[in-house]
Scaffold this motif. Structure first.
Motif, short mmCIF file in Angstrom:
data_model
loop_
_atom_site.label_atom_id
_atom_site.label_comp_id
_atom_site.label_asym_id
_atom_site.label_seq_id
_atom_site.Cartn_x
_atom_site.Cartn_y
_atom_site.Cartn_z
N ASN A 147 -9.11 8.06 0.54
CA ASN A 147 -8.62 9.13 -0.95
C ASN A 147 -9.99 10.48 0.11
N VAL B 119 -2.71 5.20 -1.27
CA VAL B 119 -4.05 5.77 -0.66
C VAL B 119 -5.10 4.60 -2.01
N PHE B 120 -6.22 4.62 -1.54
CA PHE B 120 -7.33 4.11 -3.03
C PHE B 120 -8.86 3.77 -2.78
N ASN B 121 -9.10 4.21 -4.19
CA ASN B 121 -10.01 4.47 -3.78
C ASN B 121 -11.10 3.88 -3.42
#
Ligand SMILES: *[C@@H]1O[C@H](CO)[C@@H](O)[C@H](O)[C@H]1NC(C)=O
Ligand SMILES: *[C@@H]1O[C@H](CO)[C@@H](O)[C@H](O)[C@H]1NC(C)=O
Ligand SMILES: *[C@@H]1O[C@H](CO)[C@@H](O)[C@H](O)[C@H]1NC(C)=O
Length: 598
Positions: free
Chosen positions: A333, A588-590
């Motif tokens: 991200n 997508v990831f944090n």
């Protein structure tokens, strides 16, 4: 023994005197951009000139009302008519809806390929559609190379029956307990990547995560080297890294730097830091030994943890190093700025050193550099005007980078407006657009298919214009002679991948037209009537001669990107997914783990 990388330092000086120092671009600032207008030194005018100036100003504004209207509109919040980047035509309305007929034709092609494999070779690693046989990568038995690579395409295309049969095979028949040497990179991007995406898209069916994790655990020992750079090969049954004797034990840069999306996502899913740490360490090493221009030689030494004198190129063994710099930044991200810095530096290096133009029609291409011993025993670099089909991934990648790494705003418009991009973003966008045009130009062959390798004309090549009048040519191709290796098309996806990205970022229907033309050429020349698709030995000869092989990336990449090109743009949106280098979309990831180097 090859010299060490430090002797490469004169690289930039050799090519173009002095590396241009990159200006650091901070998103949100208008640095280096055309929006700000610096105050000009004032000069004293005689009164009469002042009056004249006012008259001229009024006249000008009368003729060009936009000059005052647009700042006024901005002030009042009225929407301004879209200003477009050069290279974006103004005569189209962005398209986002599916082209159902073309999309469904791609699904039919996938079924034609998959059903033949299922009929003749289910479970074997690779498929040979002409002899109707399968084969395995090693004598130790198959590892689901084709099946694992194809499952997510079935889910995306909504092929429920095919998906259920493939899932059953994974549950009942897939085994990694194989006493043979497998390529670390290939099994990571194709099998682990495929399983991880299948896990995500199937609504988190734990079968796929368990298998992905088992494979990762068998691969982990390859990282146990002096430097931490993984070995090229792994014995999956013995869980041992194996050096690649063909290349003095050196490993490809792209291969060590294209495991990160997969292992990092696995770490995120399992909360096991080890998967993360092993692949991040590779990036930390490569950053520590990086050259100022950010370009990487295609081999690294896993003992010493440094670059080995070898060619510099965006094609085989180099390509996805650059691809994954951007994609690691996007995967988390846009939180890990170190990858954006590495990416920005590398893209500037590519522009400074490798971006070249053809002789006559000025097609833009990405050249290669080959090291050569000079008379004094030092290393010099020869520019080679050669572009692998693989390099065609870069067009779309540059455009994607321009709208993310090179963006001044959180959400860039479709198509982007110049005031939304940094100077570097605008530069990369235009290069990407031009490179896609070049890649399309290499489809100007008898079959409409592009060759594996294109060479470009340079002044000193001594080629007669009547032999190769165009900017580009297939080296070694002569009438009546056997086709050179360069002339083949092995069902590669890279140009189509770029068309997909360019379409999503512009909505320009011309990219769909390009993709449809390529698809029709594949249908016409690669499709085997009894089932499956085969490689073509010479793209410049009709009728074609086939090679009896259907690469797994036809199923995982070529047909998936074609499907997505014609699908509704809301399917797998680019701000929520990052595609691994085998076209397996990962969410997508944090990140929960902080980057361990800077
Ligand atoms: C590939 O390996 C699988 C699993 O061991 C085996 O069943 C199959 O017969 C092999 N295929 C070929 C063509 O050897
Ligand atoms: C998969 O395993 C099942 C059960 O062990 C077996 O009956 C079947 O033949 C296998 N299928 C393939 C394609 O190897
Ligand atoms: C990415 O970050 C933005 C804020 O910058 C946030 O709104 C968004 O939800 C994040 N995406 C994910 C997948 O976590």
């Amino acid at each position: 023994m090859p010299a060490t990388y430090s002797s490469l330092l004169p690289l930039a000086a050799m090519e173009e005197p002095g590396v241009r120092q990159r200006k650091k671009i901070v998103p949100g600032s208008s640095d280096g951009h055309q929006t700000g207008s610096g105050a000009k030194p004032t000069r004293a005018f005689p009164k009469i000139y002042g009056l004249l100036l006012v008259v001229m100003l009024v006249l000008t504004l009368y003729q060009f009302p936009a000059l005052v209207k647009s700042p006024l509109n901005q002030l009042l919040g009225t929407p301004e008519p879209t200003r477009l980047l050069p290279g974006i035509p103004t005569n189209y309305v962005p398209t986002f809806a599916a082209d159902e007929a073309k999309r469904d034709a791609v699904v039919e092609a996938f079924k034609h390929a998959w059903h033949a494999y299922e009929r003749d070779a289910m479970g074997d690693d690779e498929y040979h559609p002409i002899s109707h046989t399968g084969s395995n990568l090693t004598n130790a038995g198959g590892i689901g190379y084709t099946v694992a690579d194809s499952i997510d395409t079935m889910i995306i295309m909504g092929l429920e029956d095919e998906y259920q049969r493939a899932r059953t095979w994974v549950a009942d028949n897939l085994s990694f307990d194989r006493d043979g040497n497998f390529n670390t990179f290939e099994i990571t991007i194709r099998i682990m990547g495929g399983l991880l995406t299948a896990y995500h898209l199937s609504g988190e069916d734990s079968l796929f995560l368990e298998k992905a994790r088992e494979l990762a655990d068998r691969i982990l020992p390859t990282f146990e080297t002096e430097s931490g750079l993984p070995l090229s090969l792994v014995n999956l049954a013995l869980r041992e890294g194996v050096p690649d004797r063909d290349n003095y034990g050196y490993v490809s840069t792209a291969e060590v730097a294209t495991l990160q999306l997969e292992f990092r996502y696995l770490a995120y899913l399992t909360d096991e830091d080890i998967y993360w740490d092993k692949v991040e360490n590779v990036m930390a090493i490569l950053k520590a030994v990086a050259q100022p221009h950010g370009l990487a030689t295609i081999f690294v030494d896993p003992k010493l943890g440094r670059y080995q004198t070898s060619p510099i190129r965006l094609g085989s063994r180099g390509d996805s190093y650059y691809e994954y710099l951007l994609k690691q930044y996007l995967q988390t991200n846009q939180t890990e700025l170190v990858y954006r810095d590495m990416y920005d530096t590398a893209m500037s290096g590519i522009h400074d050193v490798l971006v070249k133009r053809g002789l006559s029609t000025k097609l833009l291409y990405i050249a290669e550099l080959n090291p050569e011993r000079t008379g004094q025993g030092s290393i010099g670099w020869r520019l080679v005007p050669k572009q692998d089909h693989l390099v065609c991934f870069l067009g779309g990648s540059l455009m994607l980078g321009a709208t993310t790494s090179g963006a001044l705003v959180d959400h860039v418009s479709i198509p982007p407006r110049p005031d939304e991009l940094t100077g570097q973003g605008e530069r990369d966008w235009l290069t990407g657009v031009e490179l896609i045009n070049t890649c399309m130009a290499t489809h100007d062959t008898q079959t409409g298919l592009a060759p594996e390798i294109a060479h470009f004309r340079i002044e000193s090549d001594g080629i007669d214009n009547s032999v190769a009048p165009a900017d580009w040519y297939i080296k070694g191709a002569r009438l009546g002679a056997p086709a050179p290796f360069d002339a083949r098309y092995i069902l590669r996806p890279e140009t189509i991948e770029s068309l997909f990205l360019a379409f999503r970022l512009t909505g320009d229907p011309k990219y769909r037209d390009y993709g449809w033309a390529i698809f029709q050429a594949i249908e016409k020349h690669c499709r085997i009537p009894t089932g499956g698709y085969a490689s073509v030995i010479n793209v410049d000869q009709v009728p074609v001669e086939h090679e009896d092989k259907m690469e797994t990336f036809l199923l995982s990449e070529t047909l998936k990107y074609l499907y997505l090109l014609f699908a509704d743009s809301s399917v797998l949106p680019l701000n929520e997914y990052v595609f691994n280098t085998e076209a397996h979309p990962l969410p997508v990831f944090n990140p929960t783990i902080l980057t361990g180097f800077s």
